[in-house]
Each structure stands twice: as structure tokens, then as C-alpha cells.
Design a protein around this motif. Structure first.
Motif, short mmCIF file in Angstrom:
data_model
loop_
_atom_site.label_atom_id
_atom_site.label_comp_id
_atom_site.label_asym_id
_atom_site.label_seq_id
_atom_site.Cartn_x
_atom_site.Cartn_y
_atom_site.Cartn_z
N GLU A 26 46.73 40.66 8.26
CA GLU A 26 46.31 39.45 8.96
C GLU A 26 47.45 38.43 9.06
N ASP A 27 48.40 38.51 8.15
CA ASP A 27 49.53 37.58 8.14
C ASP A 27 50.76 38.13 8.84
N ARG A 28 50.65 39.29 9.46
CA ARG A 28 51.77 39.91 10.20
C ARG A 28 51.66 39.50 11.65
N ARG A 29 52.38 38.47 12.02
CA ARG A 29 52.36 37.94 13.39
C ARG A 29 52.74 39.00 14.42
N VAL A 30 53.56 39.97 14.01
CA VAL A 30 54.01 41.01 14.93
C VAL A 30 52.83 41.76 15.56
N LEU A 31 51.70 41.73 14.91
CA LEU A 31 50.55 42.48 15.40
C LEU A 31 49.74 41.74 16.46
N TYR A 32 49.96 40.43 16.61
CA TYR A 32 49.07 39.72 17.54
C TYR A 32 49.66 38.54 18.31
N VAL A 33 50.84 38.05 17.98
CA VAL A 33 51.34 36.90 18.75
C VAL A 33 51.76 37.34 20.15
N PRO A 34 51.76 36.42 21.11
CA PRO A 34 52.18 36.78 22.47
C PRO A 34 53.60 37.36 22.48
N HIS A 35 53.81 38.31 23.36
CA HIS A 35 55.09 39.01 23.42
C HIS A 35 56.28 38.07 23.61
N HIS A 36 56.11 37.02 24.38
CA HIS A 36 57.24 36.15 24.66
C HIS A 36 57.73 35.39 23.42
N LEU A 37 56.96 35.43 22.35
CA LEU A 37 57.38 34.77 21.10
C LEU A 37 58.09 35.73 20.15
N GLU A 38 58.15 37.00 20.50
CA GLU A 38 58.71 38.01 19.62
C GLU A 38 60.23 38.10 19.75
N ILE A 39 60.89 38.30 18.63
CA ILE A 39 62.33 38.53 18.56
C ILE A 39 62.52 39.90 17.93
N GLN A 40 63.24 40.76 18.62
CA GLN A 40 63.29 42.18 18.25
C GLN A 40 63.66 42.40 16.78
N LEU A 82 59.78 52.48 14.74
CA LEU A 82 61.13 52.22 14.24
C LEU A 82 62.11 53.34 14.55
N GLU A 83 61.63 54.58 14.65
CA GLU A 83 62.55 55.72 14.73
C GLU A 83 62.66 56.34 16.11
N GLU A 84 61.60 56.32 16.89
CA GLU A 84 61.67 56.96 18.20
C GLU A 84 62.28 56.02 19.23
N GLY A 105 60.87 48.60 27.46
CA GLY A 105 60.54 49.70 26.55
C GLY A 105 60.15 49.22 25.17
N PHE A 106 60.85 48.21 24.69
CA PHE A 106 60.54 47.62 23.38
C PHE A 106 59.12 47.06 23.38
N PHE A 107 58.77 46.31 24.42
CA PHE A 107 57.44 45.70 24.46
C PHE A 107 56.35 46.74 24.70
N THR A 108 56.65 47.80 25.42
CA THR A 108 55.69 48.89 25.58
C THR A 108 55.42 49.54 24.23
N ALA A 109 56.49 49.80 23.47
CA ALA A 109 56.35 50.40 22.14
C ALA A 109 55.58 49.46 21.20
N LEU A 110 55.82 48.16 21.32
CA LEU A 110 55.09 47.20 20.49
C LEU A 110 53.60 47.22 20.83
N GLY A 111 53.27 47.32 22.09
CA GLY A 111 51.86 47.44 22.49
C GLY A 111 51.21 48.69 21.94
N GLU A 112 51.95 49.80 21.97
CA GLU A 112 51.43 51.05 21.40
C GLU A 112 51.21 50.91 19.90
N LEU A 113 52.16 50.27 19.21
CA LEU A 113 52.03 50.05 17.77
C LEU A 113 50.77 49.23 17.47
N ARG A 114 50.59 48.16 18.21
CA ARG A 114 49.42 47.30 17.99
C ARG A 114 48.13 48.07 18.23
#
Length: 146
Positions: A26-40, A82-84, A105-114
Motif C-alpha cells: 500500500e505504501d509502494r507508490r510505483v503501483l498506483y501513482v500516475p505515470h507522469h509522476l514516475e522516474i525510471q 527488472l530483467e526482461e 516500453g517502460f510504461f507498458t511494462a509498468l502497466g503489466e507489472l501493476r
């Protein structure tokens, strides 16, 4: 997803460990904040922390626990992210140029992770009857009931 084929008495310690894992997520912002706020680099660091926390949880829950499958699936999703290599969109021409134009591609992978983690969180929360905070609940699969 969780395997519900056999009967399993949930111990307080097991439920508590799953609750702690979900509270951590619940405290992992990577799982739910808007993509434009993410830093790789920060995303990758956070995904590594999620993977480590899943590994730690696997060392605590019983080998016969129904939570094993879901926790392993979350850890595998982190490893995959992380690896693919992320997909390349060489033919895609964005309308706007800016900070994220080369990171599709990074944001597509992030969506798949979520999505992958959201499915497992939903299974764990349902099986162990644990309520999820609204921010994290945004990655849970939609409710099929009307």
C-alpha cells in the motif's frame, strides 16, 4: 492465483504476515501513482524492494500456505519487469515531444507489472479477508458483479 483445492486453517501468524505484506504494498507508490509522476530509476528501486519483501514473506509463511502461489507470482512479476527488455515502439510517433517520448516500453511494462500484482493482491485480500487502501485498490481487477 491462489490454489483453493485443499482445506487450510489460516493461522494468525500467516494472516498477519500477509497483512504486513499488503500494508507494505500500500505504501509502494510505483503501483498506483500516475505515470507522469514516475522516474525510471526510482521505479526500478521500488520494484526491487517489492521483490525483496516478497522473498522475505516466502521465508515466513508455511510451505503449505495458499498465499505462496500469489506471493511467488508477485515476485516473478517484479523479476520480469527488472530483467526482461521493455517493448520497443519504433514506429510510434507521439504527437507531443517531451520528457516521456522515448519511454513507451517502460510504461507498458509498468502497466503489466501493476496488472499482475493487482491480480495477486485481490486474491490475497479476498482469501484472507483483508481490506486494501483505496490508492492501491486502483490496480485491483474490476468487480464482475453488477
Amino acid at each position: 492465483m491462489l490454489g483453493f483445492g485443499t482445506s487450510w486453517d489460516i493461522s494468525n501468524a500467516e494472516r498477519d504476515e500477509v497483512r504486513k505484506l499488503l500494508a507494505f504494498l500500500e505504501d509502494r507508490r510505483v503501483l498506483y501513482v500516475p505515470h507522469h509522476l514516475e522516474i525510471q530509476i526510482q521505479v526500478e528501486r521500488s520494484v526491487q524492494e517489492i521483490r525483496k519483501r516478497c522473498t522475505d514473506a516466502l521465508g515466513i509463511v508455511s510451505e503449505r500456505s495458499p498465499s505462496l502461489t500469489a506471493i511467488r507470482a508477485m515476485r516473478a512479476a517484479c523479476r520480469r519487469f527488472l530483467e526482461e527488455p521493455h517493448a520497443e515502439f519504433g514506429n510510434y510517433q507521439p504527437r507531443e515531444h517531451g520528457r516521456f517520448q522515448d519511454q513507451h516500453g517502460f510504461f507498458t511494462a509498468l502497466g503489466e507489472l501493476r496488472t499482475r500484482i493487482g491480480m495477486q493482491i485481490a486474491a490475497l485480500a479476498s482469501y484472507y479477508e483483508i481490506e486494501i487502501e483505496p490508492e492501491l485498490a486502483t490496480i485491483l481487477p474490476p468487480d464482475d458483479t453488477d
